[in-house]
Every structure is written in structure tokens, then in C-alpha cells.
Write a protein that holds these residues in place. Structure first.
Motif, short mmCIF file in Angstrom:
data_model
loop_
_atom_site.label_atom_id
_atom_site.label_comp_id
_atom_site.label_asym_id
_atom_site.label_seq_id
_atom_site.Cartn_x
_atom_site.Cartn_y
_atom_site.Cartn_z
N ALA A 146 0.81 -1.23 0.00
CA ALA A 146 0.00 0.00 0.00
C ALA A 146 0.84 1.27 0.00
O ALA A 146 0.46 2.28 -0.61
CB ALA A 146 -0.94 0.00 1.20
N GLY A 147 1.99 1.26 0.66
CA GLY A 147 2.81 2.46 0.77
C GLY A 147 3.87 2.61 -0.30
O GLY A 147 4.61 3.60 -0.31
N ARG A 148 3.94 1.67 -1.24
CA ARG A 148 4.96 1.75 -2.29
C ARG A 148 4.52 2.65 -3.45
O ARG A 148 3.34 2.86 -3.67
CB ARG A 148 5.29 0.36 -2.82
N LYS A 149 5.51 3.13 -4.20
CA LYS A 149 5.25 3.89 -5.41
C LYS A 149 5.23 2.93 -6.61
O LYS A 149 5.82 1.84 -6.54
CB LYS A 149 6.34 4.95 -5.61
N PRO A 150 4.60 3.31 -7.70
CA PRO A 150 4.51 2.41 -8.85
C PRO A 150 5.85 1.86 -9.35
O PRO A 150 5.93 0.70 -9.76
CB PRO A 150 3.84 3.28 -9.91
N HIS A 151 6.91 2.70 -9.33
CA HIS A 151 8.20 2.23 -9.84
C HIS A 151 8.82 1.14 -8.97
O HIS A 151 9.78 0.48 -9.38
CB HIS A 151 9.18 3.41 -9.99
N GLN A 152 8.28 0.95 -7.78
CA GLN A 152 8.78 -0.09 -6.87
C GLN A 152 8.03 -1.41 -7.03
O GLN A 152 8.26 -2.34 -6.27
CB GLN A 152 8.67 0.39 -5.42
N LEU A 153 7.15 -1.48 -8.01
CA LEU A 153 6.33 -2.67 -8.22
C LEU A 153 6.71 -3.37 -9.53
O LEU A 153 7.27 -2.75 -10.43
CB LEU A 153 4.85 -2.29 -8.30
N SER A 154 6.38 -4.65 -9.60
CA SER A 154 6.57 -5.39 -10.85
C SER A 154 5.44 -5.02 -11.82
O SER A 154 4.44 -4.38 -11.44
CB SER A 154 6.54 -6.89 -10.59
N GLY A 155 5.57 -5.46 -13.08
CA GLY A 155 4.53 -5.17 -14.06
C GLY A 155 3.18 -5.75 -13.67
O GLY A 155 2.14 -5.11 -13.81
N GLY A 156 3.20 -6.97 -13.14
CA GLY A 156 1.95 -7.60 -12.71
C GLY A 156 1.31 -6.87 -11.55
O GLY A 156 0.07 -6.73 -11.48
N GLN A 157 2.13 -6.38 -10.62
CA GLN A 157 1.60 -5.64 -9.47
C GLN A 157 1.01 -4.30 -9.90
O GLN A 157 -0.04 -3.89 -9.41
CB GLN A 157 2.72 -5.44 -8.43
N ARG A 158 1.66 -3.61 -10.85
CA ARG A 158 1.12 -2.35 -11.35
C ARG A 158 -0.21 -2.59 -12.06
O ARG A 158 -1.14 -1.79 -11.94
CB ARG A 158 2.12 -1.69 -12.31
N GLN A 159 -0.29 -3.72 -12.77
CA GLN A 159 -1.55 -4.06 -13.44
C GLN A 159 -2.66 -4.23 -12.41
O GLN A 159 -3.80 -3.79 -12.63
CB GLN A 159 -1.35 -5.35 -14.26
N ARG A 160 -2.35 -4.85 -11.28
CA ARG A 160 -3.37 -5.05 -10.24
C ARG A 160 -3.78 -3.73 -9.61
O ARG A 160 -4.94 -3.55 -9.25
CB ARG A 160 -2.83 -5.99 -9.17
N VAL A 161 -2.83 -2.81 -9.44
CA VAL A 161 -3.17 -1.49 -8.89
C VAL A 161 -4.14 -0.78 -9.83
O VAL A 161 -5.15 -0.20 -9.40
CB VAL A 161 -1.90 -0.64 -8.68
N ALA A 162 -3.83 -0.81 -11.13
CA ALA A 162 -4.72 -0.16 -12.10
C ALA A 162 -6.11 -0.80 -12.09
O ALA A 162 -7.12 -0.11 -12.19
CB ALA A 162 -4.11 -0.27 -13.50
N LEU A 163 -6.15 -2.11 -11.91
CA LEU A 163 -7.43 -2.81 -11.84
C LEU A 163 -8.20 -2.41 -10.59
O LEU A 163 -9.41 -2.13 -10.64
CB LEU A 163 -7.19 -4.32 -11.87
N ALA A 164 -7.50 -2.36 -9.46
CA ALA A 164 -8.15 -1.96 -8.20
C ALA A 164 -8.69 -0.54 -8.30
O ALA A 164 -9.81 -0.26 -7.84
CB ALA A 164 -7.15 -2.07 -7.05
N ARG A 165 -7.92 0.37 -8.88
CA ARG A 165 -8.39 1.75 -9.06
C ARG A 165 -9.63 1.79 -9.96
O ARG A 165 -10.55 2.57 -9.73
CB ARG A 165 -7.27 2.60 -9.65
N SER A 166 -9.64 0.93 -10.98
CA SER A 166 -10.77 0.92 -11.93
C SER A 166 -12.07 0.46 -11.30
O SER A 166 -13.14 0.94 -11.64
CB SER A 166 -10.43 0.03 -13.13
N VAL A 167 -11.98 -0.51 -10.37
CA VAL A 167 -13.21 -1.06 -9.78
C VAL A 167 -13.57 -0.41 -8.45
O VAL A 167 -14.64 -0.68 -7.91
CB VAL A 167 -13.11 -2.59 -9.62
N ALA A 168 -12.68 0.45 -7.91
CA ALA A 168 -12.93 1.05 -6.59
C ALA A 168 -14.22 1.86 -6.57
O ALA A 168 -14.93 1.91 -5.56
CB ALA A 168 -11.74 1.92 -6.18
#
Length: 379
Positions: A146-168
Motif C-alpha cells: 500500500a505504501g509503495r510507489k509504482p516504480h517499486q512494483l513489478s509489471g503484474g503488481q502495477r496491473q493489479r493497482v490499475a485494476l483496483a483503481r478501476s473497480v474502486a
């Protein structure tokens, strides 16, 4: 009762004449100057459906989604969502979220803040907002990030963040434009099942654009195959694969052998095709082609048996020479060149680790297949 392929779930509102479509494109055309991206297209998608638009680049599938999201307006025709016309409704007033291939995360924000951004813009109170973000983080299994920035995540993790933001924001409809294109093959396959589970858990309607046929086949309740701005066939993955309505669809979805010939009736719902590769008997489901008409028999490689001796009792059998062999682990692909020069592909499942006396290059072999294993096509 036999069916075309295995059934993923019993959900099939498109088979109910009384069911009302959730999304309806009615005679929609979209032009950009003199170029027609979408032409007189009509399509119905139902609530809670996972629907895929599949086709090559430039076929109009992304243009359809952009019209649905409100980034483009139809040149002609009408577009409805949940029975309400969308003409003139700006993107931010539509109950729709669109997830892009690039993810478009804010680099200076944490994962939690990225997910909360839309909720904050809508004026949701902080306690409720924090609770929703926590739910989304748990849903996509990213609580510890939760406290990380996007550049600290893998491609799959960034994809999940974008998905979570889309359905929030709990949109009625989530539109996904090539959402998994940036992921490697293994991660993409894992994420496909996660998307399916998420869609059913939240009860949302998903509409996805992809050019990856395996991706569409894996996730979709139904698929619309597009070409040059029109839909050429709509159906379940099994219907599209096992019963294509044209050579274009058969060739676009998976590997296929297409054999040409002139038609002769054979009785009992069958026809014979006489062509350069010999005589082929095929089963006709509807609309038998006329005698003397040119038709095509499409058969998938896995439906073909291969052996060194002529198969006894086989209705269809072709002789040729092994031209190429590809070992793929789970299966082996064997290309066989016929006397006419046509190359037919057969696939054998590697059920055992050891193979006694495997077929090799330049061997003479026989191919056989059942008339019901393929489909006769008129175009």
C-alpha cells in the motif's frame, strides 16, 4: 447431451428472448474523415457478462470501446447503457471505467493513493474512502504494498493497482483495452484467471479488447470477432472455435487446416469435396452448398490422427510426407506435405514421457479424420 466444448458457467442470458441487453450498439457507424472505422454495427452485451472484442489491429474494436466510454461519438446510430441513451453524455458522467494498457498510474503517489484518487475526486468521506481502498487492496492481494510507489512494483503488481483503481468506484461497466499486453506469458495467464474471479466476485460487466485469441478464449463468456469495422461472428469461445462461420474466423482463431473442393452430395447430411488433395467427406450442419459449388473443409490439427499405415475404415484419409516437426512440451506439431503441395498440420498430445519409435522427418504417413470433426464452409 453433447455440446461444443466444456461449459465454464451456466450464465447465458443471450439465449433468453426476454432478456434485456445491458449494452446495445444499434446500427453504429464511426468515421474519421473519409476512413470508416466502424460500419453499421449492431451488438448486444448483457449484465454481468465477460465480453471480448477480438480482431487484428485496425479492425475497429478499440473505437467501439472509446465510443462506449464517451471519448468518441458515433457518426451514425445509437448507443445505450442499461436502457439509457449515451449520446451527448460526457465520459465523467457515465457509470463506466476504462482501464488502459499503459495503466496510467500516478508515479508520485503511493499504491493506496492511486486507488483512492477517483474516490477522492468524487468527494467520498475519508473514513469510507480508506475502507474502500483497504477492500480493494485485499481483493487484488496487495495489502503489503500500500505504501509503495509504482516504480517499486513489478509489471503484474502495477496491473493489479490499475485494476483496483478501476473497480474502486463500483462502475456498472469496466472496459479493458489490451490490459495484459505488457505482461510476460506466464504472468498474463495467471492474471487472466484472477480477472475472471474478480469479475464474478464483484458482479460487474466486463468488456475487453484484445488481439490475443487465447486470452479471449480463456476469459470470455462470449466473443465478437471483428474485421474491417464489422462483426463477422459472435458466440461462445467453443462456438467460435468449433463452428466458425467463415474461413476468416476459422483461420483467425487457433490453428486450422482448410481444404478446398467442388461439392457433391453424399446423403445423410454429408457432402463430398473433390479437390487437389483428394476426396474429403464432411458433415453439413446448416445450409448445404450446391452441387458443383466450391466449398472448404476446416479441421483443427488436434482432430487429425497420424500413422504410418493406411487407417482401416477411415472415411477421410490423406497420404503425405513429414515436412516439419515441432515439439512444444505438452504436444507435438507435425506438418505433412501432400502430393498436391498442400501442407496439413496434425497435433498429437504428449501423454507419456517416452515415445517408442516416434515419427520422423521425411517419413511417409497417413492422416485420417472423421467427417464430423471439421466444418464445411461456404466462404
Amino acid at each position: 447431451m453433447p455440446s461444443l466444448g466444456n461449459i465454464r458457467r451456466s450464465f447465458a442470458p443471450w439465449e433468453d428472448p426476454a432478456a434485456k441487453p445491458y449494452i446495445s450498439f444499434q446500427n453504429v457507424t464511426k468515421r474519421f474523415g473519409t476512413f470508416t472505422a466502424v460500419e453499421n454495427l449492431s451488438l448486444n452485451v448483457y449484465e454481468r457478462e465477460f465480453f471480448s472484442l477480438l480482431g487484428p489491429s485496425g479492425c475497429g474494436k478499440t473505437t467501439l470501446l472509446r465510443m462506449l466510454a464517451g471519448f468518441e461519438e458515433p457518426t451514425e446510430g445509437e448507443l445505450y447503457l442499461d436502457g439509457q441513451p449515451l449520446k451527448g453524455v460526457p465520459p465523467h458522467k457515465r457509470p463506466v471505467n476504462m482501464m488502459f494498457q499503459s495503466y496510467a498510474l500516478f508515479p508520485h503517489m503511493t499504491v493506496a493513493d492511486n486507488i483512492a484518487f477517483g474516490l477522492k475526486q468524487d468527494g467520498m468521506a475519508k473514513p469510507e474512502r480508506d475502507e474502500r481502498v483497504a477492500q480493494m487492496l485485499k481483493l487484488v492481494k496487495l495489502e503489503q504494498f500500500a505504501g509503495r510507489k509504482p516504480h517499486q512494483l513489478s509489471g503484474g503488481q502495477r496491473q493489479r493497482v490499475a485494476l483496483a483503481r478501476s473497480v474502486a468506484k463500483r462502475p456498472k461497466l469496466l472496459i479493458l483495452d489490451e490490459p495484459l499486453g505488457a505482461l510476460d506469458k506466464k504472468l498474463r495467464e495467471e492474471t487472466q484467471f484472477e480477472l475472471m474471479d474478480l469479475q464474478q466476485e464483484l458482479g460487474l460487466t466486463f468488456m475487453i479488447v484484445t488481439h490475443d485469441q487465447e486470452e479471449a478464449m480463456t476469459m470470455s463468456d462470449r466473443i465478437a470477432v471483428m474485421d474491417k469495422g464489422v462483426i463477422v461472428q459472435t458466440g461462445t469461445p467453443a462456438e467460435i472455435y468449433e463452428a466458425p462461420n467463415s474461413r476468416y474466423v476459422a483461420d483467425f482463431i487457433g490453428s486450422v487446416n482448410i481444404l478446398e473442393g467442388k461439392v457433391t452430395p453424399a446423403g445423410e447430411g454429408r457432402i463430398v469435396l473433390d479437390g487437389p488433395d483428394g476426396r474429403i467427406t464432411g458433415a453439413v450442419r446448416d445450409g448445404a452448398p450446391a452441387t458443383g459449388e466450391t466449398a472448404w473443409f476446416a479441421i483443427r490439427p488436434e482432430k487429425i490422427e497420424i500413422g504410418r499405415t493406411p487407417p482401416e475404415g477411415a472415411v477421410n484419409r490423406l497420404e503425405g510426407e513429414v515436412w516439419d516437426i515441432a515439439y512444444l512440451g505438452d504436444m507435438t506439431i507435425i506438418n505433412v506435405k501432400l502430393a498436391s503441395g498442400t501442407v496439413v498440420q496434425a497435433a498429437t498430445l504428449n501423454r507419456f514421457r517416452l515415445v517408442e519409435d516416434p515419427i520422423g522427418y521425411e517419413e511417409r504417413v497417413w492422416l485420417s479424420f472423421n467427417p464430423d470433426s471439421g466444418v464445411v464452409l461456404r466462404s
